[in-house]
Motif scaffolding. Structure first.
Motif, PDB file in Angstrom:
ATOM      1  N   LEU A 140      39.967  38.712  36.274  1.00  0.00           N
ATOM      2  CA  LEU A 140      40.624  37.980  37.362  1.00  0.00           C
ATOM      3  C   LEU A 140      41.726  37.077  36.834  1.00  0.00           C
ATOM      4  CD1 LEU A 140      37.598  36.957  39.640  1.00  0.00           C
ATOM      5  CD2 LEU A 140      39.130  38.933  39.878  1.00  0.00           C
ATOM      6  N   ARG A 189      44.942  38.788  36.420  1.00  0.00           N
ATOM      7  CA  ARG A 189      45.489  39.205  37.719  1.00  0.00           C
ATOM      8  C   ARG A 189      46.015  38.030  38.532  1.00  0.00           C
ATOM      9  NH1 ARG A 189      44.107  44.451  38.198  1.00  0.00           N
ATOM     10  NH2 ARG A 189      42.416  45.130  36.829  1.00  0.00           N
ATOM     11  N   VAL A 193      44.269  35.616  39.859  1.00  0.00           N
ATOM     12  CA  VAL A 193      43.333  35.204  40.916  1.00  0.00           C
ATOM     13  C   VAL A 193      42.765  33.824  40.572  1.00  0.00           C
ATOM     14  CG1 VAL A 193      41.133  35.725  42.049  1.00  0.00           C
ATOM     15  CG2 VAL A 193      42.731  37.580  41.502  1.00  0.00           C
ATOM     16  N   GLY A 243      36.662  43.773  39.638  1.00  0.00           N
ATOM     17  CA  GLY A 243      37.760  42.818  39.470  1.00  0.00           C
ATOM     18  C   GLY A 243      39.037  43.215  40.170  1.00  0.00           C
ATOM     19  N   ALA A 276      40.961  41.480  43.524  1.00  0.00           N
ATOM     20  CA  ALA A 276      42.345  41.008  43.460  1.00  0.00           C
ATOM     21  C   ALA A 276      43.200  41.654  44.538  1.00  0.00           C
ATOM     22  CB  ALA A 276      42.930  41.308  42.079  1.00  0.00           C
TER      23      ALA A 276
END
Length: 529
Positions: free
Chosen positions: A23, A26, A28, A312, A316
């Motif tokens: 995460l 990404r 997040v 994951g 996202a």
């Protein structure tokens, strides 16, 4: 770190840490909590399977993991005055499609440290000493209460992932059944101890020790051995250095060997359990919170890491507007895998038959390279004949050459994006005419037989290995879409533009231009790396 997380992760073992690392890259927003004040200090799950090594390659930590790990040593069985040596783990050579063919011996605390260090490099950290004591959710968010030293904190987020182990508070709060069995037979003392008078060149086992099997496995880059000492039903041992040494002498009568200075001791009881659902509203179960295994075959940690790896990218994309059905595919794909893996580890341990000695050989099944998502709602297109790579399969590695020199397919897969491979000139031209509203999620490469590679979007398959591995003939024109978790989402041998549009519009839901605009567009997909 921003105060308002999009995802809450409960539990900072290998599963939770893998999800956090994924995460983080990404972008997040998340918070990760663990009730323990300190990171786990024991070896517990010590086998990192080939497929998990590929996951950690993608996360950029395979080098660090290999530096603290080692190949499994041979087994050495001590039977009366005789010794028998053999390799329990199948040893396989590296091939173009499988760069990590063999299991790696890494104490669990080291695996967690490698992931934790990577997490801290991304600017995040585990918040420790905070135990979840309440959970509530509605159509918009999940809210939890956390209890720490002299503090009660309430946290809310769009989603929550429970990676809080076999005794998961979250699973119990959701009233999700944990079906299976536990056995008194097969209980053992496990822990990490120092040993004097025993060589470190083998995993030593005494199958016929008085009282039950005893095993000592040397842990790489330490002066420790992992201890396994079977217990009789009803036996409740004291967990101390003195007790371990006393049982050792009773079991083996080897006064020349001394066990001392344990860093961690526990009593393990075989539990074979799993949930019937991975998702309840905005809450997802992962790792031991969803399935617990026997230690045989090194399956539990690996299955949990791959739960996180599957989830994951879906979290996202859903946070950025993908449909809720994408999150439903987490359970669809991972639940059958967990059931299959649970069956493997149970059979190896003998927990289903009350076997006194686990099976002592491991083969291809435990490596998890053949696990697949064929039949998933996210798999479109198949190989042209039996045995050929199919949508839902693991995307193999392959050697190639790029603009900057020699590469592997895993090099271009690495990162949080989809990867589109276009085998053949016609397919390569076709995919350049596709317009995506969010081009940064996709990296596109033309895979050709001859070069040179004029830019970063060209890969030259000079040996022909890539075409062979991916089941594409010399004259084949095929596109292969590789998901962010390294599985094949789409194989199309014709109508490439429409197939790709259908995949993203209908399955992933991130949207492309409508059909007419799509076919007329000349805008290229972003190829920046």
């Amino acid at each position: 770190m921003q105060n308002k997380p999009e995802v809450i992760i409960v539990g900072a073992g290998p599963t939770g840490l893998t999800l956090a690392c994924d995460l983080a890259r990404r972008g997040v927003r998340f918070r990760i909590f663990d009730k323990s004040e300190q990171a786990f200090c024991g070896s517990r799950a010590k086998g990192v399977q080939p497929r998990t090594q590929e996951v950690l390659d993608d996360l950029g930590v395979i080098g660090a993991l290999k530096s603290v790990g080692a190949p499994y040593p041979p087994m050495c069985a001590h039977l009366w005055k005789f010794r028998f040596r053999w390799h329990m783990q199948k040893v396989t050579d590296v091939t173009p499609d499988v760069p990590y063919p063999n299991i790696l011996l890494v104490p669990q605390w080291q695996t967690e440290k490698v992931l934790g260090d990577e997490l801290e490099l991304s600017g995040h950290r585990v918040e420790r000493g905070l135990e979840i004591i309440a959970l509530d959710q509605d159509s918009e968010q999940v809210s939890i209460q956390l209890r720490g030293k002299n503090v009660i904190e309430k946290v809310s987020a769009r989603y929550l992932v429970a990676a809080d182990g076999g005794r998961s508070f979250v699973r119990k709060a959701l009233d999700v059944g944990f079906e299976g069995f536990s056995r008194e037979e097969g209980r053992m003392i496990v822990g990490d101890v120092r040993v004097e008078g025993l060589s470190r060149d083998a995993w030593h086992v005494w199958p016929k020790a008085k009282g039950g099997l005893i095993g000592l496995c040397p842990l790489p880059h330490t002066d420790l051995f992992q201890l396994m000492m079977r217990l009789k039903p009803g036996d409740e041992p004291e967990l101390s250095e003195e007790e371990v040494q006393k049982r050792w002498l009773v079991g083996t009568r080897l006064k020349s060997v001394r066990l001392h200075s344990p860093t961690w001791l526990s009593v393990f009881r075989p539990n074979v359990r799993m949930v019937k659902k991975y998702r309840v509203g905005r809450v997802f179960l992962a790792g031991d919170a969803a399935h617990v295994h026997t230690p045989a075959g090194a399956q539990g940690l690996n299955t949990g890491v791959q739960d996180a790896y599957n989830l994951g990218w879906k979290l996202a994309m859903s946070l950025r507007g993908a449909p809720d059905t994408l999150l439903d595919s987490y359970e669809e794909e991972r639940l059958p895998v967990a059931a299959a893996v649970l069956q493997i580890s149970t059979k190896l341990y003998g927990a289903d038959k009350k076997r006194s000695i686990p099976k002592m050989k491991r083969g291809d099944a435990e490596r998890q390279l053949a696990l697949n998502y064929r039949g998933s709602s996210l798999a479109m297109g198949n190989g042209s004949e039996p045995g050929v790579l199919q949508a839902g399969d693991r995307a193999p590695d392959a050697p190639c050459e790029g603009q900057s020199g020699k590469l592997r397919f895993f090099d271009v897969f690495r990162g949080p994006h989809f990867t589109l491979l276009a085998f053949g000139e016609k397919a390569a031209v076709a995919i350049k005419q596709i317009e995506l509203p969010t081009p940064e999620i996709l990296r596109s490469f033309a895979v050709l037989h001859t070069g040179p590679a004029l830019d970063r979007s060209m890969l030259i398959d000079t040996s022909g290995s890539a075409h062979t591995i991916y089941g594409v003939g010399d004259q084949g024109e095929t596109i292969v879409l590789v998901r962010p978790d390294g599985y094949i989402g789409l194989i199309a041998r014709r109508d490439w533009k429409q197939a790709l549009a259908d995949y993203f519009n209908n399955l992933i839901g991130i949207g492309t231009s409508d059909k007419d605009t799509l076919q007329e567009s000349s805008m290229e997909i972003s190829l920046d790396q």
